[in-house]
Design a protein around this motif. Structure first.
Motif, PDB file in Angstrom:
ATOM      1  N   GLU A 155      -3.424  28.111  -4.193  1.00  0.00           N
ATOM      2  CA  GLU A 155      -3.728  29.436  -3.655  1.00  0.00           C
ATOM      3  C   GLU A 155      -2.863  30.490  -4.341  1.00  0.00           C
ATOM      4  OE1 GLU A 155      -6.330  31.266  -0.890  1.00  0.00           O
ATOM      5  OE2 GLU A 155      -6.116  29.155  -1.394  1.00  0.00           O
ATOM      6  N   TYR A 156      -3.512  31.502  -4.892  1.00  0.00           N
ATOM      7  CA  TYR A 156      -2.817  32.638  -5.504  1.00  0.00           C
ATOM      8  C   TYR A 156      -3.046  33.874  -4.635  1.00  0.00           C
ATOM      9  CZ  TYR A 156      -1.783  30.519 -10.071  1.00  0.00           C
ATOM     10  OH  TYR A 156      -1.277  29.762 -11.096  1.00  0.00           O
ATOM     11  N   LEU A 157      -1.998  34.615  -4.373  1.00  0.00           N
ATOM     12  CA  LEU A 157      -2.117  35.900  -3.702  1.00  0.00           C
ATOM     13  C   LEU A 157      -2.591  36.926  -4.726  1.00  0.00           C
ATOM     14  CD1 LEU A 157       1.309  35.944  -1.828  1.00  0.00           C
ATOM     15  CD2 LEU A 157      -0.926  35.329  -0.886  1.00  0.00           C
ATOM     16  N   VAL A 158      -3.361  37.903  -4.283  1.00  0.00           N
ATOM     17  CA  VAL A 158      -3.789  39.002  -5.153  1.00  0.00           C
ATOM     18  C   VAL A 158      -3.208  40.278  -4.576  1.00  0.00           C
ATOM     19  CG1 VAL A 158      -5.750  40.240  -6.131  1.00  0.00           C
ATOM     20  CG2 VAL A 158      -5.926  37.766  -5.732  1.00  0.00           C
ATOM     21  N   ARG A 159      -2.411  40.976  -5.382  1.00  0.00           N
ATOM     22  CA  ARG A 159      -1.719  42.159  -4.916  1.00  0.00           C
ATOM     23  C   ARG A 159      -1.852  43.296  -5.913  1.00  0.00           C
ATOM     24  NH1 ARG A 159      -2.168  39.653  -1.028  1.00  0.00           N
ATOM     25  NH2 ARG A 159      -0.554  38.695   0.227  1.00  0.00           N
ATOM     26  N   ALA A 210       4.834  31.393 -11.510  1.00  0.00           N
ATOM     27  CA  ALA A 210       5.977  30.918 -10.718  1.00  0.00           C
ATOM     28  C   ALA A 210       5.804  31.213  -9.235  1.00  0.00           C
ATOM     29  CB  ALA A 210       7.273  31.541 -11.237  1.00  0.00           C
ATOM     30  N   THR A 211       5.275  32.397  -8.919  1.00  0.00           N
ATOM     31  CA  THR A 211       5.132  32.778  -7.514  1.00  0.00           C
ATOM     32  C   THR A 211       3.713  32.580  -6.989  1.00  0.00           C
ATOM     33  OG1 THR A 211       4.588  35.088  -8.014  1.00  0.00           O
ATOM     34  CG2 THR A 211       6.932  34.523  -7.748  1.00  0.00           C
ATOM     35  N   GLY A 212       2.764  32.277  -7.888  1.00  0.00           N
ATOM     36  CA  GLY A 212       1.375  32.142  -7.453  1.00  0.00           C
ATOM     37  C   GLY A 212       0.793  33.470  -7.006  1.00  0.00           C
ATOM     38  N   THR A 213       1.075  34.507  -7.788  1.00  0.00           N
ATOM     39  CA  THR A 213       0.590  35.842  -7.453  1.00  0.00           C
ATOM     40  C   THR A 213      -0.098  36.473  -8.652  1.00  0.00           C
ATOM     41  OG1 THR A 213       2.479  36.126  -5.959  1.00  0.00           O
ATOM     42  CG2 THR A 213       1.247  38.110  -6.536  1.00  0.00           C
ATOM     43  N   ILE A 214      -1.250  37.072  -8.407  1.00  0.00           N
ATOM     44  CA  ILE A 214      -1.932  37.863  -9.421  1.00  0.00           C
ATOM     45  C   ILE A 214      -1.736  39.322  -9.038  1.00  0.00           C
ATOM     46  CG2 ILE A 214      -4.173  38.537 -10.377  1.00  0.00           C
ATOM     47  CD1 ILE A 214      -5.061  35.608 -10.004  1.00  0.00           C
ATOM     48  N   TYR A 215      -1.191  40.093  -9.972  1.00  0.00           N
ATOM     49  CA  TYR A 215      -0.968  41.516  -9.750  1.00  0.00           C
ATOM     50  C   TYR A 215      -2.008  42.319 -10.519  1.00  0.00           C
ATOM     51  CZ  TYR A 215       3.609  40.141  -7.997  1.00  0.00           C
ATOM     52  OH  TYR A 215       4.622  39.577  -7.274  1.00  0.00           O
ATOM     53  N   LEU A 216      -2.573  43.306  -9.841  1.00  0.00           N
ATOM     54  CA  LEU A 216      -3.496  44.250 -10.451  1.00  0.00           C
ATOM     55  C   LEU A 216      -2.877  45.635 -10.366  1.00  0.00           C
ATOM     56  CD1 LEU A 216      -6.813  43.042  -8.771  1.00  0.00           C
ATOM     57  CD2 LEU A 216      -5.874  42.342 -10.981  1.00  0.00           C
ATOM     58  N   GLY A 256     -12.828  43.111 -13.337  1.00  0.00           N
ATOM     59  CA  GLY A 256     -12.704  42.539 -14.673  1.00  0.00           C
ATOM     60  C   GLY A 256     -11.306  42.020 -14.938  1.00  0.00           C
ATOM     61  N   THR A 257     -10.321  42.764 -14.499  1.00  0.00           N
ATOM     62  CA  THR A 257      -8.929  42.351 -14.678  1.00  0.00           C
ATOM     63  C   THR A 257      -8.625  41.112 -13.848  1.00  0.00           C
ATOM     64  OG1 THR A 257      -8.252  44.614 -15.164  1.00  0.00           O
ATOM     65  CG2 THR A 257      -6.518  43.082 -14.468  1.00  0.00           C
ATOM     66  N   LEU A 258      -9.147  41.067 -12.629  1.00  0.00           N
ATOM     67  CA  LEU A 258      -8.938  39.888 -11.795  1.00  0.00           C
ATOM     68  C   LEU A 258      -9.555  38.661 -12.457  1.00  0.00           C
ATOM     69  CD1 LEU A 258      -7.910  38.472  -9.292  1.00  0.00           C
ATOM     70  CD2 LEU A 258      -9.981  39.246  -8.090  1.00  0.00           C
ATOM     71  N   LEU A 259     -10.756  38.781 -12.983  1.00  0.00           N
ATOM     72  CA  LEU A 259     -11.383  37.654 -13.672  1.00  0.00           C
ATOM     73  C   LEU A 259     -10.504  37.202 -14.836  1.00  0.00           C
ATOM     74  CD1 LEU A 259     -13.683  35.684 -14.225  1.00  0.00           C
ATOM     75  CD2 LEU A 259     -14.841  37.523 -15.486  1.00  0.00           C
ATOM     76  N   HIS A 260     -10.001  38.145 -15.602  1.00  0.00           N
ATOM     77  CA  HIS A 260      -9.122  37.843 -16.739  1.00  0.00           C
ATOM     78  C   HIS A 260      -7.899  37.044 -16.270  1.00  0.00           C
ATOM     79  CE1 HIS A 260      -7.230  38.902 -20.687  1.00  0.00           C
ATOM     80  NE2 HIS A 260      -6.124  38.750 -19.972  1.00  0.00           N
ATOM     81  N   GLU A 261      -7.266  37.500 -15.201  1.00  0.00           N
ATOM     82  CA  GLU A 261      -6.066  36.827 -14.704  1.00  0.00           C
ATOM     83  C   GLU A 261      -6.388  35.472 -14.081  1.00  0.00           C
ATOM     84  OE1 GLU A 261      -3.285  37.865 -15.746  1.00  0.00           O
ATOM     85  OE2 GLU A 261      -4.090  39.780 -16.473  1.00  0.00           O
ATOM     86  N   ILE A 262      -7.547  35.337 -13.462  1.00  0.00           N
ATOM     87  CA  ILE A 262      -7.970  34.032 -12.932  1.00  0.00           C
ATOM     88  C   ILE A 262      -8.132  33.034 -14.067  1.00  0.00           C
ATOM     89  CG2 ILE A 262      -9.909  32.799 -11.876  1.00  0.00           C
ATOM     90  CD1 ILE A 262     -10.193  35.225  -9.962  1.00  0.00           C
ATOM     91  N   ILE A 263      -8.694  33.475 -15.187  1.00  0.00           N
ATOM     92  CA  ILE A 263      -8.842  32.581 -16.342  1.00  0.00           C
ATOM     93  C   ILE A 263      -7.465  32.127 -16.829  1.00  0.00           C
ATOM     94  CG2 ILE A 263      -9.667  32.380 -18.716  1.00  0.00           C
ATOM     95  CD1 ILE A 263     -11.935  34.392 -17.877  1.00  0.00           C
ATOM     96  N   HIS A 264      -6.499  33.062 -16.885  1.00  0.00           N
ATOM     97  CA  HIS A 264      -5.128  32.656 -17.219  1.00  0.00           C
ATOM     98  C   HIS A 264      -4.654  31.583 -16.240  1.00  0.00           C
ATOM     99  CE1 HIS A 264      -3.633  35.106 -20.506  1.00  0.00           C
ATOM    100  NE2 HIS A 264      -4.137  36.207 -19.957  1.00  0.00           N
ATOM    101  N   GLY A 265      -4.911  31.784 -14.958  1.00  0.00           N
ATOM    102  CA  GLY A 265      -4.500  30.814 -13.944  1.00  0.00           C
ATOM    103  C   GLY A 265      -5.150  29.461 -14.133  1.00  0.00           C
ATOM    104  N   VAL A 266      -6.433  29.446 -14.467  1.00  0.00           N
ATOM    105  CA  VAL A 266      -7.141  28.180 -14.703  1.00  0.00           C
ATOM    106  C   VAL A 266      -6.503  27.434 -15.869  1.00  0.00           C
ATOM    107  CG1 VAL A 266      -9.326  27.170 -15.481  1.00  0.00           C
ATOM    108  CG2 VAL A 266      -9.337  28.917 -13.693  1.00  0.00           C
TER     109      VAL A 266
END
Length: 92
Positions: free
Chosen positions: A12-16, A29-35, A46-56
């Motif tokens: 689980e990643y937080l989105v902030r 390290a913290t499991g957080t995606i920052y926008l 679009g940015t969230l999708l980009h960061e999710i791909i990094h996470g994958v």
């Protein structure tokens, strides 16, 4: 719509939102995606999708075999490719 959390390969990643120079950042390290604060909905999605791909790539472990430059190239290609075929988060 931007979710508050996303599940990436079982983690689980937080989105902030955050004031920052970059459009987005995936903090493994913290499991957080920052926008970046203040982005319009389309750019934020679009940015969230980009960061999710990094996470994958991170959660799958494949990124350990790639340089940062190559990883970013793959992420951008997938983000733009998925966007061009009409993919949207949440399947809307």
């Amino acid at each position: 719509m931007i979710p508050r959390t996303v599940n990436i390969l079982g983690r689980e990643y937080l989105v902030r939102r955050k004031r920052m120079k970059e459009a987005g950042l995936c903090d493994f390290a913290t499991g957080t995606i920052y926008l970046r604060s203040g982005m319009n909905a389309r750019d934020a999605e679009g940015t969230l999708l980009h960061e999710i791909i990094h996470g994958v790539l991170h959660e799958s472990g494949i990124h350990f075999n790639w340089s940062d430059e190559f990883t970013e190239s793959v992420v951008r290609a997938l983000e733009h490719g998925l966007g061009r075929v009409g993919y949207k988060l949440g399947g809307e």
